[in-house]
Design a protein around this motif. Sequence first.
Motif, PDB file in Angstrom:
ATOM      1  N   TYR A  47       0.840  -1.201   0.000  1.00 38.32           N
ATOM      2  CA  TYR A  47       0.000   0.000   0.000  1.00 38.32           C
ATOM      3  C   TYR A  47       0.878   1.255   0.000  1.00 38.32           C
ATOM      4  CZ  TYR A  47      -2.799   3.813   1.888  1.00 38.32           C
ATOM      5  OH  TYR A  47      -3.382   5.037   2.093  1.00 38.32           O
ATOM      6  N   TYR A  48       1.858   1.307   0.899  1.00 40.75           N
ATOM      7  CA  TYR A  48       2.707   2.490   0.974  1.00 40.75           C
ATOM      8  C   TYR A  48       3.550   2.659  -0.293  1.00 40.75           C
ATOM      9  CZ  TYR A  48       1.589   3.214   5.904  1.00 40.75           C
ATOM     10  OH  TYR A  48       0.932   3.475   7.076  1.00 40.75           O
ATOM     11  N   ILE A  51       0.585   3.373  -3.338  1.00 37.77           N
ATOM     12  CA  ILE A  51      -0.450   4.394  -3.167  1.00 37.77           C
ATOM     13  C   ILE A  51       0.103   5.720  -2.656  1.00 37.77           C
ATOM     14  CG2 ILE A  51      -2.680   4.911  -2.079  1.00 37.77           C
ATOM     15  CD1 ILE A  51      -2.728   2.608  -4.097  1.00 37.77           C
ATOM     16  N   THR A  52       1.160   5.694  -1.875  1.00 37.46           N
ATOM     17  CA  THR A  52       1.668   6.919  -1.254  1.00 37.46           C
ATOM     18  C   THR A  52       2.992   7.353  -1.876  1.00 37.46           C
ATOM     19  OG1 THR A  52       3.068   5.936   0.473  1.00 37.46           O
ATOM     20  CG2 THR A  52       0.690   6.005   0.886  1.00 37.46           C
ATOM     21  N   ASP A  53       3.403   8.557  -1.538  1.00 38.91           N
ATOM     22  CA  ASP A  53       4.710   9.053  -1.961  1.00 38.91           C
ATOM     23  C   ASP A  53       5.649   9.196  -0.761  1.00 38.91           C
ATOM     24  OD1 ASP A  53       3.482  11.135  -0.693  1.00 38.91           O
ATOM     25  OD2 ASP A  53       3.856  12.630  -2.270  1.00 38.91           O
ATOM     26  N   HIS A  54       5.441   8.372   0.265  1.00 34.23           N
ATOM     27  CA  HIS A  54       6.262   8.430   1.472  1.00 34.23           C
ATOM     28  C   HIS A  54       7.703   8.031   1.171  1.00 34.23           C
ATOM     29  CE1 HIS A  54       2.702   9.312   3.550  1.00 34.23           C
ATOM     30  NE2 HIS A  54       2.307   8.096   3.880  1.00 34.23           N
ATOM     31  N   SER A 295      11.087  14.725  -3.512  1.00 33.01           N
ATOM     32  CA  SER A 295       9.962  15.643  -3.510  1.00 33.01           C
ATOM     33  C   SER A 295      10.158  16.824  -4.458  1.00 33.01           C
ATOM     34  CB  SER A 295       9.725  16.181  -2.090  1.00 33.01           C
ATOM     35  OG  SER A 295      10.859  16.875  -1.618  1.00 33.01           O
TER      36      SER A 295
END
Length: 296
Positions: A47-48, A51-54, A295
């Motif tokens: 998921y991370y 789905i995320t940009d962590h 980022s």
Amino acid sequence: MIVLLNDHEVYNVRYRSSLISALVSNNYKYTSIGILDGFFSILRALYYIFITDHCFFSSNMKSNLFFLIFFTKSGVVLFNGLGRYRKSKFFRLCLVFFIKINFNKTFIFQNYADYRYFKTKADGNLSWIPGSGGTCRNIGDDKFLIVTRIDKIDSISDSIYNFISSFCLSEVYVVGCSEEALAEKGFDGCLFKACGYLPQDDLFIHGSNFIQPQGYGEGIPHTLVDAICSGMDIWMKPSEFINFGFYKLGFRRSHNNDSGWSKLIYDENSKVNVSSEVVVNMYLNCLLNSCARNSS
């Protein structure tokens, strides 16, 4: 958010606690995942990743290999050491390939010899950081001890016996292994005093002489830098002294005895180079620089 990947979540608690404290003190949020802790842990990791940009920080071999599969995902990959695969040419070539295609990742090697090898073989953002940061702990009297896991015993047993015979020892304390486990491996219960698993603060209470055996392909063992910061007498082979890069950090070694073992010579200045305060700051800078690049 920083995602800390490891083989098991408890390893982050055990070996990345200083980094976690540094993240918290700098007001960064984090989550910890052990990819071998079950199906739902893998789902969380996926998921991370998708789905995320962590920002990710992965350590330990299995979690590293898992994370390297996602070659477009950015983050930091820490190689504690290559372990039993260090002598495998095929495995090294596979890692060279993965480093080359994971151009968004930052790679950190704890073992200086590994760093030199991959720096010459693979393009990429590679760094050397000596260990995970040492902490001063209580030490015991003038006895000899080894800190290890039972799954490493087969790889380092020849080195242990070589040290014992070289110094004519009558007993050695083994921290991290039970009597039953050592007996199953054929170790003499009179010579080897099993201490079992001890809390981190009590690792060295059975002796003040620390034996660093060779044979497993360590990065820089966490217990070794703890032993340095605790002021123990430390014994190792010259090859380990070179592989760990200690000669780059202000350490020296005594002349070898007939079997090749030597004593590590260090002072307060060299101890600082492997201390938790200095090393964790290096990890934090690598991680935050990686997050900033991703980022931008």
